[in-house]
Write an enzyme that holds these catalytic residues in place. Structure first.
Site, mmCIF file in Angstrom:
data_model
loop_
_atom_site.group_PDB
_atom_site.id
_atom_site.type_symbol
_atom_site.label_atom_id
_atom_site.label_comp_id
_atom_site.label_asym_id
_atom_site.label_seq_id
_atom_site.Cartn_x
_atom_site.Cartn_y
_atom_site.Cartn_z
ATOM 1 N N THR A 1 0.813 -1.218 0.000
ATOM 2 C CA THR A 1 0.000 0.000 0.000
ATOM 3 C C THR A 1 0.846 1.267 0.000
ATOM 4 O O THR A 1 0.482 2.268 -0.620
ATOM 5 C CB THR A 1 -0.926 -0.004 1.241
ATOM 6 O OG1 THR A 1 -1.840 -1.087 1.095
ATOM 7 C CG2 THR A 1 -1.696 1.295 1.384
ATOM 8 N N THR B 1 1.483 -4.642 4.102
ATOM 9 C CA THR B 1 1.301 -5.041 5.507
ATOM 10 C C THR B 1 0.644 -6.408 5.664
ATOM 11 O O THR B 1 0.789 -7.042 6.710
ATOM 12 C CB THR B 1 0.447 -4.002 6.267
ATOM 13 O OG1 THR B 1 -0.835 -3.914 5.631
ATOM 14 C CG2 THR B 1 1.107 -2.645 6.289
HETATM 15 N N1 ASN Z 1 -2.846 -5.223 0.552
HETATM 16 C C1 ASN Z 1 -1.761 -4.402 1.000
HETATM 17 C C2 ASN Z 1 -0.482 -5.239 0.957
HETATM 18 O O1 ASN Z 1 -0.274 -6.056 1.805
HETATM 19 C C3 ASN Z 1 -2.038 -3.885 2.392
HETATM 20 C C4 ASN Z 1 -1.060 -2.860 2.907
HETATM 21 O O2 ASN Z 1 0.080 -2.787 2.527
HETATM 22 N N2 ASN Z 1 -1.496 -2.027 3.866
HETATM 23 O O3 ASN Z 1 0.287 -5.121 0.025
#
Ligand code: ASN
Length: 329
Positions: free
Chosen positions: A13, A93
């Site tokens: 993200t 994340t």
């Molecule tokens: N879907 C994203 C990922 O894991 C979530 C994030 O980075 N906050 O790449």
């Protein structure tokens, strides 16, 4: 003396842009980072950084063992080419805690610390947490960081092998529920791998126990050449020991050479498989208890040990050793 940091961008993200299908990974993050750094003069004053992008950037939901191995190879090669005081890995994340655990094992012995971070909202958004996390993780290098893998998120530095994503949308998403690491005991024999060891991909399964789990469902999960499995047990390490067919499935898999490790489904506390007969029987069936390891740590450790060629027979010894702070309580 300014510190020199290697920034490794894998996607997530933090660098995503909005598309018709929702947020998607994007390659243009280095330029955004150089621009944003103008608002963080203390970063430029304390350190210089070089950039390494693992292409293509991904949503971390697509993370695989192959990515982990590639990340390790790229980091090790970059550090061999040019000395760095540390590494910051930018990561989605959703699987960041899995990668932190896997890298904690894969990069054992690497002379430079490694810090993983990411963001809950993209860097382009006005309310983003991206810069606080990213520049915060870099500024953490102003202090002497201990070797090994860390996660920096929402102002906190956390141990990589014990961290879990606990919240799906709050900035304060990452926590360590077993804050104490058991002592890293002196080892009686040479650890079978470090950051230079060749590690291969491994076929792994994760199987939660739940009331009503049928033996044939577990059998299917443990078949097809699976080499190792994380069995998510109840409480202190119990399971349906009264189901003779299911216990046979476990025994047969262990006899075939499948390494089965048990973790607790409880997010905090430690296993004590001898406390109940239902736990002792699982242990007798060959399930190796994992103390206070998270699922992420158990999966990462199983991957590294099996991928480095540790035999099923030697696994019990290495499983008990606290190699990277993975045994928490
Ligand atoms: N879907 C994203 C990922 O894991 C979530 C994030 O980075 N906050 O790449």
């Amino acid at each position: 003396m300014k510190k020199r940091i290697l920034v490794v961008y894998t996607g997530g993200t933090i660098g995503m842009v909005m598309t018709d299908a929702g947020y998607a990974p994007d390659s243009g993050f280095e330029r955004k980072m150089r621009e944003a750094q103008n608002d963080w003069p203390e970063v430029g004053a304390a350190l210089d950084w070089s950039w390494l992008a693992v292409e293509p950037p991904i949503d971390s939901a697509d993370m695989t063992q192959r990515h982990w191995l590639e990340m390790r190879d790229r980091i090790v090669a970059a550090l061999a080419q040019e000395a760095h005081d540390g590494v910051v890995v930018l990561h989605g994340t959703d699987t960041l805690a899995y990668t932190a655990s896997a890298l904690a094992f894969l990069l054992r012995g690497l002379p430079a610390p490694v810090v993983l971070t990411g963001a809950m909202r993209p860097a382009g958004q006005p309310d983003t947490d991206a810069w606080g996390n990213l520049f915060g993780s870099m500024l953490a290098y102003r202090e002497a960081l201990s070797p090994g893998v860390h996660v920096y998120f929402h102002g906190r530095l956390l141990p990589g092998a014990r961290v879990t994503k606990l919240h799906s949308d709050l900035d304060d998403a990452f926590h360590v529920l077993r804050p104490e690491s058991l002592p890293l005991q002196p080892l009686r024999q040479q650890i079978p791998f470090d950051y230079r060891t060749r590690v291969q991909e491994v076929k792994l399964a994760v199987a939660p126990l739940y009331p009503g789990l049928r033996a044939e469902v577990l059998r299917a999960l443990l078949s097809g050449g699976v080499q190792g499995a994380v069995l998510e047990c109840y409480g202190t390490g119990t399971g349906p020991a009264g189901d003779a067919t299911l216990m046979d499935v476990l025994r047969q898999a262990v006899a075939r050479g499948v390494v089965i490790v048990g973790i607790s489904q409880c997010p905090a506390g430690r296993m004590a498989p001898g406390q109940y007969a239902a736990g002792s029987l699982l242990r007798q069936a060959g399930v190796l208890p994992s103390g206070g390891m998270t699922r992420e740590a158990a999966l990462g450790k199983l991957f590294c040990l099996l991928g480095a060629g540790v035999s099923a027979a030697d696994m019990a010894f290495w499983w008990e050793c606290n190699l990277c702070g993975e045994h928490g309580q």
